[in-house]
Design a protein around this motif. Structure first.
Motif, PDB file in Angstrom:
ATOM      1  N   LYS A 166       0.844  -1.184   0.000  1.00 15.96           N
ATOM      2  CA  LYS A 166       0.000   0.000   0.000  1.00 15.96           C
ATOM      3  C   LYS A 166       0.883   1.238   0.000  1.00 15.96           C
ATOM      4  O   LYS A 166       1.854   1.321   0.743  1.00 15.96           O
ATOM      5  CB  LYS A 166      -0.901   0.019   1.223  1.00 15.96           C
TER       6      LYS A 166
ATOM      7  N   THR B 269      -5.488  12.386  -4.795  1.00 16.92           N
ATOM      8  CA  THR B 269      -6.918  12.543  -4.571  1.00 16.92           C
ATOM      9  C   THR B 269      -7.435  13.717  -5.374  1.00 16.92           C
ATOM     10  O   THR B 269      -6.784  14.761  -5.456  1.00 16.92           O
ATOM     11  CB  THR B 269      -7.203  12.774  -3.076  1.00 16.92           C
TER      12      THR B 269
ATOM     13  N   SER C 180     -19.338  12.218  -0.015  1.00 20.42           N
ATOM     14  CA  SER C 180     -18.619  11.703   1.152  1.00 20.42           C
ATOM     15  C   SER C 180     -19.514  10.817   2.015  1.00 20.42           C
ATOM     16  O   SER C 180     -19.021   9.916   2.686  1.00 20.42           O
ATOM     17  CB  SER C 180     -18.050  12.849   1.980  1.00 20.42           C
TER      18      SER C 180
ATOM     19  N   LEU D 140     -19.289   7.351   0.615  1.00 21.93           N
ATOM     20  CA  LEU D 140     -17.994   6.752   0.948  1.00 21.93           C
ATOM     21  C   LEU D 140     -17.938   6.328   2.409  1.00 21.93           C
ATOM     22  O   LEU D 140     -17.348   5.295   2.743  1.00 21.93           O
ATOM     23  CB  LEU D 140     -16.863   7.724   0.628  1.00 21.93           C
ATOM     24  N   ALA D 141     -18.564   7.094   3.304  1.00 27.20           N
ATOM     25  CA  ALA D 141     -18.589   6.738   4.722  1.00 27.20           C
ATOM     26  C   ALA D 141     -19.393   5.462   4.941  1.00 27.20           C
ATOM     27  O   ALA D 141     -19.002   4.605   5.735  1.00 27.20           O
ATOM     28  CB  ALA D 141     -19.171   7.885   5.539  1.00 27.20           C
TER      29      ALA D 141
ATOM     30  N   LEU E 208     -19.830   3.061   2.760  1.00 29.34           N
ATOM     31  CA  LEU E 208     -19.034   1.978   2.215  1.00 29.34           C
ATOM     32  C   LEU E 208     -17.894   1.591   3.152  1.00 29.34           C
ATOM     33  O   LEU E 208     -17.642   0.412   3.396  1.00 29.34           O
ATOM     34  CB  LEU E 208     -18.477   2.370   0.856  1.00 29.34           C
ATOM     35  N   ALA E 209     -17.215   2.576   3.714  1.00 34.17           N
ATOM     36  CA  ALA E 209     -16.115   2.299   4.648  1.00 34.17           C
ATOM     37  C   ALA E 209     -16.635   1.594   5.897  1.00 34.17           C
ATOM     38  O   ALA E 209     -15.977   0.690   6.439  1.00 34.17           O
ATOM     39  CB  ALA E 209     -15.401   3.588   5.018  1.00 34.17           C
ATOM     40  N   ASN E 210     -17.813   1.977   6.357  1.00 35.57           N
ATOM     41  CA  ASN E 210     -18.395   1.332   7.523  1.00 35.57           C
ATOM     42  C   ASN E 210     -18.776  -0.110   7.221  1.00 35.57           C
ATOM     43  O   ASN E 210     -18.627  -0.988   8.060  1.00 35.57           O
ATOM     44  CB  ASN E 210     -19.625   2.116   7.999  1.00 35.57           C
TER      45      ASN E 210
ATOM     46  N   LEU F 253     -17.273  -2.080   5.072  1.00 36.16           N
ATOM     47  CA  LEU F 253     -16.071  -2.889   4.912  1.00 36.16           C
ATOM     48  C   LEU F 253     -15.440  -3.250   6.241  1.00 36.16           C
ATOM     49  O   LEU F 253     -14.709  -4.224   6.335  1.00 36.16           O
ATOM     50  CB  LEU F 253     -15.047  -2.149   4.042  1.00 36.16           C
TER      51      LEU F 253
ATOM     52  N   GLN G 103      -9.777  -1.599   9.081  1.00 36.53           N
ATOM     53  CA  GLN G 103      -8.675  -2.077   8.235  1.00 36.53           C
ATOM     54  C   GLN G 103      -7.428  -2.204   9.009  1.00 36.53           C
ATOM     55  O   GLN G 103      -6.826  -1.622   9.647  1.00 36.53           O
ATOM     56  CB  GLN G 103      -8.468  -1.155   7.050  1.00 36.53           C
TER      57      GLN G 103
END
Length: 73
Positions: free
Chosen positions: A35, A43, A60, A63-64, A66-68, A70, A73
């Motif tokens: 990574k 960005t 945003s 995206l939040a 989606l991040a939640n 997943l 990390q």
């Protein structure tokens, strides 16, 4: 392939196992790519310019969510 005949010889078994490993590495690879840290240049400046695969503009909040989904990390 008759496995009894294969494993009677150590060398044929070693070559067979090497072929299995070679196939696994060839199809999957050694590991995940390294990574790289996100930079300002990487960005986009305006999030309104970002679209998903269907062409829909994302924001945003999307995206939040989606991040939640997943998880950590």
């Amino acid at each position: 392939m008759p496995f009894r005949k294969l494993f009677l010889s150590r060398w044929s078994a070693l070559l067979w196992a090497g072929g299995i490993l070679w196939t696994a590495v060839d199809t999957v690879g050694f590991g995940p790519a390294a990574k790289t840290p996100a930079t300002v240049e990487a960005t986009p400046a305006n999030t309104a310019d970002q679209t998903d695969a269907t062409g829909t503009v994302i924001n945003s909040d999307d995206l939040a969510v989606l991040a939640n989904a997943l998880g950590p990390q």
